[in-house]
Design a protein around this motif. Structure first.
Motif, PDB file in Angstrom:
ATOM      1  N   GLY A 110       0.592  -1.401  -0.074  1.00  0.00           N
ATOM      2  CA  GLY A 110       0.131  -0.445  -0.183  1.00  0.00           C
ATOM      3  C   GLY A 110       1.346   0.855   0.041  1.00  0.00           C
ATOM      4  N   PHE A 111       0.779   2.264  -0.789  1.00  0.00           N
ATOM      5  CA  PHE A 111       1.371   3.396  -0.897  1.00  0.00           C
ATOM      6  C   PHE A 111       0.692   4.525  -1.824  1.00  0.00           C
ATOM      7  CE2 PHE A 111       3.018   0.313  -4.477  1.00  0.00           C
ATOM      8  CZ  PHE A 111       3.005   0.615  -5.492  1.00  0.00           C
ATOM      9  N   GLU A 112       1.607   5.350  -1.924  1.00  0.00           N
ATOM     10  CA  GLU A 112       1.209   6.716  -2.940  1.00  0.00           C
ATOM     11  C   GLU A 112       1.917   6.648  -3.796  1.00  0.00           C
ATOM     12  OE1 GLU A 112       1.574  11.542  -3.071  1.00  0.00           O
ATOM     13  OE2 GLU A 112       0.881  11.132  -1.168  1.00  0.00           O
ATOM     14  N   PRO A 113       1.336   6.387  -4.936  1.00  0.00           N
ATOM     15  CA  PRO A 113       1.550   6.167  -6.288  1.00  0.00           C
ATOM     16  C   PRO A 113       3.179   7.330  -6.224  1.00  0.00           C
ATOM     17  CG  PRO A 113      -0.811   5.834  -7.477  1.00  0.00           C
ATOM     18  CD  PRO A 113      -0.276   6.446  -5.077  1.00  0.00           C
ATOM     19  N   GLY A 114       2.854   8.697  -5.949  1.00  0.00           N
ATOM     20  CA  GLY A 114       3.972   9.528  -7.050  1.00  0.00           C
ATOM     21  C   GLY A 114       4.998   9.138  -5.530  1.00  0.00           C
ATOM     22  N   ARG A 115       5.216   8.248  -4.358  1.00  0.00           N
ATOM     23  CA  ARG A 115       6.384   7.615  -3.595  1.00  0.00           C
ATOM     24  C   ARG A 115       6.137   6.416  -3.239  1.00  0.00           C
ATOM     25  NH1 ARG A 115       9.450  11.344  -2.145  1.00  0.00           N
ATOM     26  NH2 ARG A 115       8.654  13.839  -2.263  1.00  0.00           N
ATOM     27  N   PRO A 116       6.803   5.300  -3.297  1.00  0.00           N
ATOM     28  CA  PRO A 116       6.156   4.164  -4.256  1.00  0.00           C
ATOM     29  C   PRO A 116       6.741   2.981  -3.237  1.00  0.00           C
ATOM     30  CG  PRO A 116       6.914   3.786  -6.283  1.00  0.00           C
ATOM     31  CD  PRO A 116       7.114   5.616  -5.439  1.00  0.00           C
ATOM     32  N   GLU A 117       6.367   2.159  -1.983  1.00  0.00           N
ATOM     33  CA  GLU A 117       6.799   2.014  -0.957  1.00  0.00           C
ATOM     34  C   GLU A 117       6.273   0.332  -1.396  1.00  0.00           C
ATOM     35  OE1 GLU A 117       7.656   2.961   2.586  1.00  0.00           O
ATOM     36  OE2 GLU A 117       8.114   5.352   1.535  1.00  0.00           O
ATOM     37  N   ALA A 118       7.570  -0.343  -2.183  1.00  0.00           N
ATOM     38  CA  ALA A 118       6.262  -1.904  -1.938  1.00  0.00           C
ATOM     39  C   ALA A 118       7.496  -3.044  -1.242  1.00  0.00           C
ATOM     40  CB  ALA A 118       5.822  -2.189  -3.472  1.00  0.00           C
ATOM     41  N   PRO A 119       7.016  -4.086  -0.943  1.00  0.00           N
ATOM     42  CA  PRO A 119       7.812  -5.393  -0.700  1.00  0.00           C
ATOM     43  C   PRO A 119       8.665  -5.493  -1.739  1.00  0.00           C
ATOM     44  CG  PRO A 119       5.474  -5.530  -1.416  1.00  0.00           C
ATOM     45  CD  PRO A 119       5.385  -4.528  -1.372  1.00  0.00           C
ATOM     46  N   ALA A 120       9.739  -6.620  -1.377  1.00  0.00           N
ATOM     47  CA  ALA A 120      10.403  -6.859  -2.634  1.00  0.00           C
ATOM     48  C   ALA A 120      10.168  -7.904  -3.745  1.00  0.00           C
ATOM     49  CB  ALA A 120      11.503  -7.304  -2.173  1.00  0.00           C
ATOM     50  N   HIS A 121       9.511  -8.679  -3.158  1.00  0.00           N
ATOM     51  CA  HIS A 121       8.433  -9.366  -4.517  1.00  0.00           C
ATOM     52  C   HIS A 121       7.661  -8.736  -5.983  1.00  0.00           C
ATOM     53  CE1 HIS A 121       5.080  -9.642  -2.566  1.00  0.00           C
ATOM     54  NE2 HIS A 121       4.414  -9.870  -3.162  1.00  0.00           N
ATOM     55  N   LEU A 122       7.686  -7.175  -5.297  1.00  0.00           N
ATOM     56  CA  LEU A 122       6.755  -6.693  -6.869  1.00  0.00           C
ATOM     57  C   LEU A 122       7.973  -4.937  -7.154  1.00  0.00           C
ATOM     58  CD1 LEU A 122       3.271  -5.741  -4.752  1.00  0.00           C
ATOM     59  CD2 LEU A 122       4.324  -7.210  -6.659  1.00  0.00           C
ATOM     60  N   ASP A 139      12.539  16.823  -9.826  1.00  0.00           N
ATOM     61  CA  ASP A 139      11.973  15.354 -10.750  1.00  0.00           C
ATOM     62  C   ASP A 139      10.226  15.424 -10.314  1.00  0.00           C
ATOM     63  OD1 ASP A 139      11.352  12.565 -11.745  1.00  0.00           O
ATOM     64  OD2 ASP A 139      13.203  11.550 -10.354  1.00  0.00           O
ATOM     65  N   ASP A 140       9.624  15.437 -11.572  1.00  0.00           N
ATOM     66  CA  ASP A 140       8.108  14.789 -11.693  1.00  0.00           C
ATOM     67  C   ASP A 140       7.567  14.175 -11.956  1.00  0.00           C
ATOM     68  OD1 ASP A 140       9.582  14.907 -14.357  1.00  0.00           O
ATOM     69  OD2 ASP A 140       8.586  16.882 -15.149  1.00  0.00           O
ATOM     70  N   THR A 141       8.648  12.608 -11.887  1.00  0.00           N
ATOM     71  CA  THR A 141       8.161  11.805 -12.021  1.00  0.00           C
ATOM     72  C   THR A 141       6.441  11.181 -11.461  1.00  0.00           C
ATOM     73  OG1 THR A 141       8.272   9.070 -12.072  1.00  0.00           O
ATOM     74  CG2 THR A 141       9.143  10.162 -10.450  1.00  0.00           C
ATOM     75  N   TRP A 142       6.262  12.097 -10.377  1.00  0.00           N
ATOM     76  CA  TRP A 142       5.152  11.746  -9.986  1.00  0.00           C
ATOM     77  C   TRP A 142       3.455  12.653 -10.744  1.00  0.00           C
ATOM     78  CZ3 TRP A 142       1.725  16.033  -9.685  1.00  0.00           C
ATOM     79  CH2 TRP A 142       2.699  17.561  -9.009  1.00  0.00           C
ATOM     80  N   THR A 143       4.229  12.693 -12.201  1.00  0.00           N
ATOM     81  CA  THR A 143       2.775  13.280 -12.093  1.00  0.00           C
ATOM     82  C   THR A 143       2.645  12.475 -13.421  1.00  0.00           C
ATOM     83  OG1 THR A 143       4.237  14.168 -14.432  1.00  0.00           O
ATOM     84  CG2 THR A 143       4.031  15.775 -13.032  1.00  0.00           C
ATOM     85  N   ASP A 144       2.824  11.515 -13.875  1.00  0.00           N
ATOM     86  CA  ASP A 144       1.952  10.224 -14.520  1.00  0.00           C
ATOM     87  C   ASP A 144       1.718   9.082 -13.202  1.00  0.00           C
ATOM     88  OD1 ASP A 144       4.771   9.044 -14.154  1.00  0.00           O
ATOM     89  OD2 ASP A 144       4.829   8.893 -16.644  1.00  0.00           O
ATOM     90  N   ALA A 145       2.313   9.011 -12.166  1.00  0.00           N
ATOM     91  CA  ALA A 145       2.141   7.972 -10.962  1.00  0.00           C
ATOM     92  C   ALA A 145       1.157   7.407 -11.189  1.00  0.00           C
ATOM     93  CB  ALA A 145       2.369   8.073  -9.483  1.00  0.00           C
TER      94      ALA A 145
END
Length: 339
Positions: A110-122, A139-145
């Motif tokens: 579970g995370f905010e797409p602009g700041r992704p945090e996920a377990p290792a297998h993902l 870094d504007d990578t969040w714009t299409d997150a």
């Protein structure tokens, strides 16, 4: 699909079962055009109901909530994912977007797409769709997150969302998670400042039996104050709550039909402030808000954990609604918990 939309993928359930698992009212299930769904949601008389539509993607069903976000709630995802899997993507241009993946009642990511945090297998899948933590302020990578989060959902599920899912008529229903989700943390009394602090301290110091007895007595008092004490089924449910054996209230039970009316009144009161403020008097709106406080307490008092039941039941005592709270009542509740 709009500035606010939630997409919830549910594995192994057909569209009707997926909608019901999310709290859909069985008597509201039917095929509707997208325009009709919008009209229903904008209805003052209907209470601005939350609507969802579902389509069959093969091994998964996709539940779409225009202007909704119930599928982004972790508590609901845990319920929906029991015995299966769910993936949720929320676009919300005025708040926070969200991604969540639940398996058999547990949130595994579970995370905010602009700041992704996920377990290792993902992590390999995140890299594949270009979801990453921004490297710096420029870094504007969040714009299409959110779009990338939807790609991630499609990689996990192996299905593809149609380009325009609302182009065809879809099975839809009014959804109300109240009937399928236990009391949320927001329903519980908390805090150290008056008047909450003294109530919380009294609950925490009381025995489980005292917590449960006071909780049920307080919900009975609220029902009487609001003129709801004679509601069919309410007395039976509170008797079961007193012994810790109360189950969830069914939406199509005699009591459930009244709860639906109370929830509708609360939603109408809040949402009408945006577009139809003068359709309700101040007294009508206050009463509707009181019903909202009461329904939260009622769901909470059913909790098998007596402390949570008490914290939910007593929360209306911190409202500013005269029918629900009074310094003398709070003092009496504290006395009952501590003596």
């Amino acid at each position: 699909m709009g500035e606010i939309v939630c997409l919830t993928f549910v594995k192994g359930l057909d569209p009707a079962a997926a909608l019901l698992r999310m709290g859909g009212y069985a008597d509201s299930l039917r095929v509707r055009e997208a325009a009709e769904i919008g009209e229903v949601m904008d209805s003052f008389e209907g209470g601005y109901p939350r609507m969802a539509a579902a389509l069959d993607l093969g091994a998964w069903s996709l539940v779409l909530e225009p202007d909704g976000f119930s599928g982004a709630d972790d508590s609901l995802l845990r319920v929906v994912s029991r015995g299966t899997e769910t993936v949720s993507v929320l676009r919300h241009d005025y708040a926070s977007a969200a991604f969540a993946y639940a398996v058999d009642g547990e949130i595994v990511a579970g995370f905010e797409p602009g700041r992704p945090e996920a377990p290792a297998h993902l992590q390999p899948l995140l890299a594949e769709v270009g979801l990453r933590v921004p490297s710096g302020e420029g870094d504007d990578t969040w714009t299409d997150a959110v779009a990338r989060a939807l790609l991630l959902a499609q990689r996990i599920t192996g299905v593809t969302v149609p380009p325009d899912p609302f182009e065809a008529d879809l099975l839809s229903a009014q959804i109300e998670p109240w009937f399928v989700v236990p009391a949320s943390p927001g329903d519980l009394l908390y805090g150290s400042d008056p008047p909450a602090g003294s109530l919380v301290a009294a609950v925490e110091a009381a025995s489980p039996d005292r917590q449960r007895a006071v909780a049920v007595a307080e919900v009975r008092r609220q029902a009487t104050a609001l003129g709801l004490a004679d509601t069919p089924g309410l007395a039976d449910v509170l008797r079961a709550a007193a012994t810790g054996t109360a189950g969830p209230i069914s939406a199509d039970s005699p009591l459930g039909t009244h709860v639906r009316t109370w929830l509708t009144a609360t939603t109408r009161a809040g949402d009408s402030l945006n577009s139809n403020r003068h359709a309700m008097t101040a007294a009508e709106r206050t009463h509707a808000y009181a019903l909202g406080w009461f329904t939260a307490a009622l769901r909470g008092v059913l909790n098998p954990d007596p402390q949570k039941a008490a914290l939910a039941a007593l929360r209306p005592l911190t409202s500013n609604i005269a029918a629900l709270t009074d310094p003398a009542v709070r003092a009496a509740v504290i006395h009952a918990l501590t003596t």
